[in-house]
Design a protein around this motif. Structure first.
Motif, PDB file in Angstrom:
ATOM      1  N   MET A  39      45.147  44.733  29.143  1.00 59.25           N
ATOM      2  CA  MET A  39      45.245  45.122  30.422  1.00 59.25           C
ATOM      3  C   MET A  39      43.827  44.332  30.907  1.00 59.25           C
ATOM      4  O   MET A  39      42.924  43.982  29.841  1.00 59.25           O
ATOM      5  N   ALA A  40      43.408  44.422  32.086  1.00 55.08           N
ATOM      6  CA  ALA A  40      42.544  43.571  32.736  1.00 55.08           C
ATOM      7  C   ALA A  40      41.677  44.606  33.639  1.00 55.08           C
ATOM      8  O   ALA A  40      42.207  45.538  34.295  1.00 55.08           O
ATOM      9  N   ILE A  41      40.459  43.924  33.970  1.00 58.76           N
ATOM     10  CA  ILE A  41      39.718  44.504  34.907  1.00 58.76           C
ATOM     11  C   ILE A  41      40.005  43.759  36.198  1.00 58.76           C
ATOM     12  O   ILE A  41      40.037  42.568  36.268  1.00 58.76           O
ATOM     13  N   LYS A  42      40.216  44.414  37.330  1.00 59.57           N
ATOM     14  CA  LYS A  42      40.609  43.627  38.590  1.00 59.57           C
ATOM     15  C   LYS A  42      39.387  43.834  39.485  1.00 59.57           C
ATOM     16  O   LYS A  42      38.777  44.916  39.727  1.00 59.57           O
ATOM     17  N   VAL A  43      38.959  42.683  40.110  1.00 56.78           N
ATOM     18  CA  VAL A  43      37.919  42.592  41.000  1.00 56.78           C
ATOM     19  C   VAL A  43      38.308  42.101  42.611  1.00 56.78           C
ATOM     20  O   VAL A  43      39.053  41.157  42.403  1.00 56.78           O
ATOM     21  N   ILE A  44      38.397  43.124  43.416  1.00 55.37           N
ATOM     22  CA  ILE A  44      38.832  42.740  44.675  1.00 55.37           C
ATOM     23  C   ILE A  44      37.569  42.240  45.459  1.00 55.37           C
ATOM     24  O   ILE A  44      36.832  43.108  45.879  1.00 55.37           O
ATOM     25  N   TRP A  45      37.388  41.116  45.874  1.00 53.85           N
ATOM     26  CA  TRP A  45      36.317  40.252  46.419  1.00 53.85           C
ATOM     27  C   TRP A  45      36.580  40.154  47.908  1.00 53.85           C
ATOM     28  O   TRP A  45      37.624  39.456  48.356  1.00 53.85           O
ATOM     29  N   PHE A  46      35.806  40.811  48.664  1.00 52.50           N
ATOM     30  CA  PHE A  46      36.068  40.983  50.147  1.00 52.50           C
ATOM     31  C   PHE A  46      34.870  39.664  50.730  1.00 52.50           C
ATOM     32  O   PHE A  46      35.108  39.235  51.878  1.00 52.50           O
ATOM     33  N   GLY A  47      34.073  39.134  50.082  1.00 51.88           N
ATOM     34  CA  GLY A  47      33.126  38.152  50.697  1.00 51.88           C
ATOM     35  C   GLY A  47      31.798  38.876  50.710  1.00 51.88           C
ATOM     36  O   GLY A  47      31.383  39.828  50.072  1.00 51.88           O
ATOM     37  N   ASN A  98      41.320  38.649  38.198  1.00 53.63           N
ATOM     38  CA  ASN A  98      41.496  39.502  36.951  1.00 53.63           C
ATOM     39  C   ASN A  98      40.862  39.003  35.792  1.00 53.63           C
ATOM     40  O   ASN A  98      41.018  37.839  35.519  1.00 53.63           O
ATOM     41  N   ILE A  99      40.033  39.905  35.087  1.00 54.18           N
ATOM     42  CA  ILE A  99      39.212  39.329  33.981  1.00 54.18           C
ATOM     43  C   ILE A  99      39.699  40.177  32.790  1.00 54.18           C
ATOM     44  O   ILE A  99      40.055  41.451  32.649  1.00 54.18           O
ATOM     45  N   GLU A 100      40.177  39.535  32.000  1.00 56.53           N
ATOM     46  CA  GLU A 100      41.050  39.878  30.523  1.00 56.53           C
ATOM     47  C   GLU A 100      40.203  40.478  29.538  1.00 56.53           C
ATOM     48  O   GLU A 100      39.480  39.880  28.438  1.00 56.53           O
ATOM     49  N   THR A 101      39.557  41.750  30.034  1.00 51.50           N
ATOM     50  CA  THR A 101      38.946  42.592  29.097  1.00 51.50           C
ATOM     51  C   THR A 101      39.083  44.012  29.412  1.00 51.50           C
ATOM     52  O   THR A 101      39.852  44.354  30.538  1.00 51.50           O
ATOM     53  N   ILE A 102      38.493  44.995  28.603  1.00 53.95           N
ATOM     54  CA  ILE A 102      38.622  46.493  29.218  1.00 53.95           C
ATOM     55  C   ILE A 102      37.075  46.968  29.444  1.00 53.95           C
ATOM     56  O   ILE A 102      36.387  46.122  28.771  1.00 53.95           O
ATOM     57  N   SER A 103      36.929  47.909  29.902  1.00 48.39           N
ATOM     58  CA  SER A 103      35.289  48.459  30.263  1.00 48.39           C
ATOM     59  C   SER A 103      34.761  48.631  28.899  1.00 48.39           C
ATOM     60  O   SER A 103      33.515  48.196  29.015  1.00 48.39           O
ATOM     61  N   THR A 112      35.737  34.027  28.419  1.00 50.61           N
ATOM     62  CA  THR A 112      36.559  35.273  28.840  1.00 50.61           C
ATOM     63  C   THR A 112      37.864  34.580  29.919  1.00 50.61           C
ATOM     64  O   THR A 112      37.521  33.914  30.883  1.00 50.61           O
ATOM     65  N   ALA A 113      39.053  35.067  29.442  1.00 52.40           N
ATOM     66  CA  ALA A 113      40.052  34.596  30.426  1.00 52.40           C
ATOM     67  C   ALA A 113      40.157  35.327  31.736  1.00 52.40           C
ATOM     68  O   ALA A 113      39.869  36.529  31.695  1.00 52.40           O
ATOM     69  N   VAL A 114      40.063  34.616  32.880  1.00 54.22           N
ATOM     70  CA  VAL A 114      40.049  35.116  34.277  1.00 54.22           C
ATOM     71  C   VAL A 114      41.165  34.187  34.864  1.00 54.22           C
ATOM     72  O   VAL A 114      41.137  33.157  34.564  1.00 54.22           O
ATOM     73  N   SER A 115      41.768  35.136  35.735  1.00 60.96           N
ATOM     74  CA  SER A 115      42.737  34.547  36.732  1.00 60.96           C
ATOM     75  C   SER A 115      42.537  34.848  38.049  1.00 60.96           C
ATOM     76  O   SER A 115      41.756  36.216  38.254  1.00 60.96           O
ATOM     77  N   PHE A 116      42.968  34.140  39.006  1.00 63.84           N
ATOM     78  CA  PHE A 116      42.694  34.573  40.653  1.00 63.84           C
ATOM     79  C   PHE A 116      44.014  34.629  41.209  1.00 63.84           C
ATOM     80  O   PHE A 116      45.068  34.091  40.770  1.00 63.84           O
ATOM     81  N   GLU A 122      39.925  49.287  37.399  1.00 66.48           N
ATOM     82  CA  GLU A 122      40.562  49.277  35.757  1.00 66.48           C
ATOM     83  C   GLU A 122      41.701  50.379  35.871  1.00 66.48           C
ATOM     84  O   GLU A 122      41.664  51.747  36.254  1.00 66.48           O
ATOM     85  N   TYR A 123      43.193  50.025  35.344  1.00 66.99           N
ATOM     86  CA  TYR A 123      44.326  50.945  35.280  1.00 66.99           C
ATOM     87  C   TYR A 123      44.427  51.313  36.811  1.00 66.99           C
ATOM     88  O   TYR A 123      44.868  52.622  36.990  1.00 66.99           O
ATOM     89  N   GLY A 124      43.849  50.647  37.986  1.00 62.39           N
ATOM     90  CA  GLY A 124      44.240  50.993  39.181  1.00 62.39           C
ATOM     91  C   GLY A 124      43.106  52.089  39.732  1.00 62.39           C
ATOM     92  O   GLY A 124      43.262  52.452  40.782  1.00 62.39           O
TER      93      GLY A 124
END
Length: 108
Positions: free
Chosen positions: A1-9, A34-39, A49-53, A81-83
């Protein structure tokens, strides 16, 4: 699972939102990291750390509110994390990682 960061600016007069219209409703396009880690492993986040955008759509009113709710010059983001929102300590560590990533991209 990944941690999701929603970036608004950043809450800055020069920040612009990319706005589109879908089915008659205005939405903002935001960057998602999306950061491939858990809290529980968040302290181990580093440059390896694997990161995808991705780009996601957010209701325009929500994006504007996020930007308005942060101090001037500060970034506006949500960490999930987990929504669900993570606790403040995890959000702070993730936030520092995101700031470093953004600053390194701006400096390049």
């Amino acid at each position: 699972m990944a941690i999701k960061v929603i970036w608004f600016g950043k809450n800055d007069p020069n920040t612009t939102l990319n706005i589109i219209q879908r089915n008659g409703k205005k939405v903002a396009l935001v960057t998602v990291m999306n950061i491939e880690t858990i809290s529980k492993n968040v302290a181990k986040i580093d440059s390896e750390t694997a990161v995808s955008f991705a780009i996601e759509e957010v209701p325009l009113a929500a994006a504007r509110k996020m930007l308005a709710d942060v101090e001037p010059g500060e970034p506006a983001f949500i960490v999930l994390e987990y929504g669900k929102p993570v606790d403040d300590a995890v959000a702070q560590v993730v936030g520092e990682f995101v700031r470093r990533c953004v600053n390194s991209v701006q400096a390049a």
